[in-house]
Enzyme design. Structure first.
Site, PDB file in Angstrom:
ATOM      1  N   ASN A 141       0.987  -1.898  11.732  1.00 49.62           N
ATOM      2  CA  ASN A 141       1.011  -1.592  10.298  1.00 49.62           C
ATOM      3  C   ASN A 141       0.040  -2.557   9.616  1.00 49.62           C
ATOM      4  O   ASN A 141       0.355  -3.732   9.457  1.00 49.62           O
ATOM      5  CB  ASN A 141       2.446  -1.786   9.786  1.00 49.62           C
ATOM      6  CG  ASN A 141       2.548  -1.639   8.285  1.00 49.62           C
ATOM      7  OD1 ASN A 141       1.615  -1.180   7.625  1.00 49.62           O
ATOM      8  ND2 ASN A 141       3.693  -2.032   7.744  1.00 49.62           N
ATOM      9  N   LYS A 189      -0.912  -2.580   6.620  1.00 49.10           N
ATOM     10  CA  LYS A 189      -0.566  -2.832   5.206  1.00 49.10           C
ATOM     11  C   LYS A 189      -1.829  -2.741   4.346  1.00 49.10           C
ATOM     12  O   LYS A 189      -2.685  -1.928   4.619  1.00 49.10           O
ATOM     13  CB  LYS A 189       0.160  -4.182   5.067  1.00 49.10           C
ATOM     14  CG  LYS A 189       1.348  -4.263   6.025  1.00 49.10           C
ATOM     15  CD  LYS A 189       2.258  -5.419   5.750  1.00 49.10           C
ATOM     16  CE  LYS A 189       3.391  -5.415   6.766  1.00 49.10           C
ATOM     17  NZ  LYS A 189       4.384  -6.448   6.520  1.00 49.10           N
ATOM     18  N   HIS A 243       9.273   1.666   4.521  1.00 47.80           N
ATOM     19  CA  HIS A 243       9.046   0.242   4.789  1.00 47.80           C
ATOM     20  C   HIS A 243       9.705  -0.583   3.679  1.00 47.80           C
ATOM     21  O   HIS A 243       9.714  -0.177   2.523  1.00 47.80           O
ATOM     22  CB  HIS A 243       7.543  -0.050   4.864  1.00 47.80           C
ATOM     23  CG  HIS A 243       7.264  -1.411   5.394  1.00 47.80           C
ATOM     24  ND1 HIS A 243       7.360  -2.539   4.600  1.00 47.80           N
ATOM     25  CD2 HIS A 243       6.963  -1.845   6.640  1.00 47.80           C
ATOM     26  CE1 HIS A 243       7.107  -3.601   5.350  1.00 47.80           C
ATOM     27  NE2 HIS A 243       6.864  -3.208   6.586  1.00 47.80           N
ATOM     28  N   GLU A 299       8.756  -3.054   2.099  1.00 54.42           N
ATOM     29  CA  GLU A 299       7.878  -3.374   0.959  1.00 54.42           C
ATOM     30  C   GLU A 299       7.824  -2.209  -0.009  1.00 54.42           C
ATOM     31  O   GLU A 299       7.704  -2.395  -1.220  1.00 54.42           O
ATOM     32  CB  GLU A 299       6.483  -3.763   1.476  1.00 54.42           C
ATOM     33  CG  GLU A 299       6.521  -5.152   2.113  1.00 54.42           C
ATOM     34  CD  GLU A 299       5.555  -5.366   3.256  1.00 54.42           C
ATOM     35  OE1 GLU A 299       4.587  -4.582   3.404  1.00 54.42           O
ATOM     36  OE2 GLU A 299       5.766  -6.334   4.026  1.00 54.42           O
ATOM     37  N   GLU A 358      13.588  -3.557  10.839  1.00 50.96           N
ATOM     38  CA  GLU A 358      12.792  -4.674  10.353  1.00 50.96           C
ATOM     39  C   GLU A 358      13.628  -5.512   9.384  1.00 50.96           C
ATOM     40  O   GLU A 358      13.718  -5.181   8.200  1.00 50.96           O
ATOM     41  CB  GLU A 358      11.553  -4.159   9.620  1.00 50.96           C
ATOM     42  CG  GLU A 358      10.658  -3.311  10.499  1.00 50.96           C
ATOM     43  CD  GLU A 358       9.219  -3.328  10.005  1.00 50.96           C
ATOM     44  OE1 GLU A 358       8.350  -3.719  10.800  1.00 50.96           O
ATOM     45  OE2 GLU A 358       8.975  -2.992   8.844  1.00 50.96           O
ATOM     46  N   GLY A 380       6.638 -11.074   7.859  1.00 46.77           N
ATOM     47  CA  GLY A 380       5.562 -11.906   7.319  1.00 46.77           C
ATOM     48  C   GLY A 380       5.975 -13.344   7.051  1.00 46.77           C
ATOM     49  O   GLY A 380       5.241 -14.096   6.416  1.00 46.77           O
ATOM     50  N   SER A 391       7.543 -10.367  12.225  1.00 45.69           N
ATOM     51  CA  SER A 391       6.922 -11.506  12.914  1.00 45.69           C
ATOM     52  C   SER A 391       6.949 -11.367  14.430  1.00 45.69           C
ATOM     53  O   SER A 391       7.118 -12.354  15.153  1.00 45.69           O
ATOM     54  CB  SER A 391       7.565 -12.821  12.465  1.00 45.69           C
ATOM     55  OG  SER A 391       7.416 -12.983  11.066  1.00 45.69           O
TER      56      SER A 391
HETATM   57  P1  PGA Z   1       4.947  -8.763  10.233  1.00 43.30           P
HETATM   58  O1  PGA Z   1       5.208  -7.348   9.527  1.00 43.30           O
HETATM   59  O2  PGA Z   1       4.725  -8.478  11.692  1.00 43.30           O
HETATM   60  O3  PGA Z   1       3.718  -9.309   9.564  1.00 43.30           O
HETATM   61  O4  PGA Z   1       6.154  -9.598   9.997  1.00 43.30           O
HETATM   62  C1  PGA Z   1       5.939  -6.334  10.167  1.00 43.30           C
HETATM   63  C2  PGA Z   1       6.060  -5.140   9.255  1.00 43.30           C
HETATM   64  O5  PGA Z   1       6.332  -5.328   8.058  1.00 43.30           O
HETATM   65  O6  PGA Z   1       5.882  -3.982   9.684  1.00 43.30           O
END
Ligand code: PGA
Length: 251
Positions: free
Chosen positions: A9, A11, A96, A98, A168, A174, A214
């Protein structure tokens, strides 16, 4: 046997040129990844057509990060599912955290989006996960169970063949904080049970459930060794082709 998948992803990162370069590097290295492991990249909308071209001839599949909850028409700024398929997408990520957190994505909207995506022939990577307050209050199983029920219980066994779930935990996205393999596994097993309650053991067994938050080369092996973890949805580490491929080699 359910499929193992590692999905990137991206983003809101990379220009079109940078994205094409990253896609080419992933495509070139993808032949190292065993055939039973699927690879997916999800660049921003603006990159899809060019990235589709860059991935041609490789095993890497293309995903959007979101889609509209309407078929077409006067919805300024939205992107419809038939636009995604015509741009070369096989998948879309939906729900997601976010999007839930910053853009008011609700489970109700996700039902509409999932319906449209499946009807257009897209596979759906549906994200679920609790935030830090919910985890600390011990509500993580309830939150994830409700998200799964609210969205996926509106679909059929046949629909589930095109659905992947991504767990997640919001507190791990992140942040550099990863759920431990045990924390992730117990939620994955719970998700599979919630799916089995509605769709039966066979569908639940066949559903790919990814871990995200992460996930990186240094922890992917331990996570992927868990019986109910079938791969990863990778954010930060998907922006480097070497790291992304390294993760895909961690089964
Ligand atoms: P990250 O994001 O690996 O940077 O923690 C994962 C995601 O939000 O899909």
């Amino acid at each position: 046997m359910r499929k193992k998948i590692v999905a990137g992803n991206w983003k809101m990162n990379t220009t079109v040129a940078e994205g094409v370069e990253l896609a080419k590097a992933v495509a070139a290295a993808s032949s190292q990844v065993p055939s039973q492991v699927g690879l997916v990249v999800a660049p921003p909308f603006t990159h899809l057509v060019s990235v589709a071209e860059a991935l041609k001839g490789s095993k890497v599949e293309l995903s959007a990060q979101n889609c509209a909850d309407k078929e077409k028409g006067a919805y300024t700024g939205e992107v419809a599912v038939n636009m995604l398929t015509s741009a070369g997408c096989q998948w879309t990520i939906l729900g997601h955290s976010e999007r839930r957190q910053y853009y008011g994505e609700t489970d109700e909207k996700l039902v509409e989006k999932t319906k449209l995506a499946l009807a257009a022939g897209l596979g759906v990577i549906l994200c679920v996960g609790e935030n830090l307050d919910e985890r600390e209050a011990g509500k993580h199983f309830d939150v994830v169970t409700a998200q799964i029920k609210n969205v996926l219980y509106n679909f059929t066994e046949a629909d589930m063949a095109k659905v992947v779930v991504a767990y997640e935990p919001v507190w791990a996205i992140g942040t550099g904080k990863t759920a431990t393999a045990e924390q992730a596994e117990e939620i994955h097993a719970c998700i599979r049970k919630v799916l089995a309650d509605k769709f039966g053991a066979k569908v639940a067994d066949d559903t790919t459930i990814l871990y995200g938050g992460s996930c990186k080369p240094s922890n992917a092996k331990e996570l992927f060794a868990q019986p109910d973890i079938d791969g990863g949805l990778i954010g930060g580490a998907a922006l480097k082709a070497d790291d992304f491929i390294q993760i895909a080699l961690s089964f």
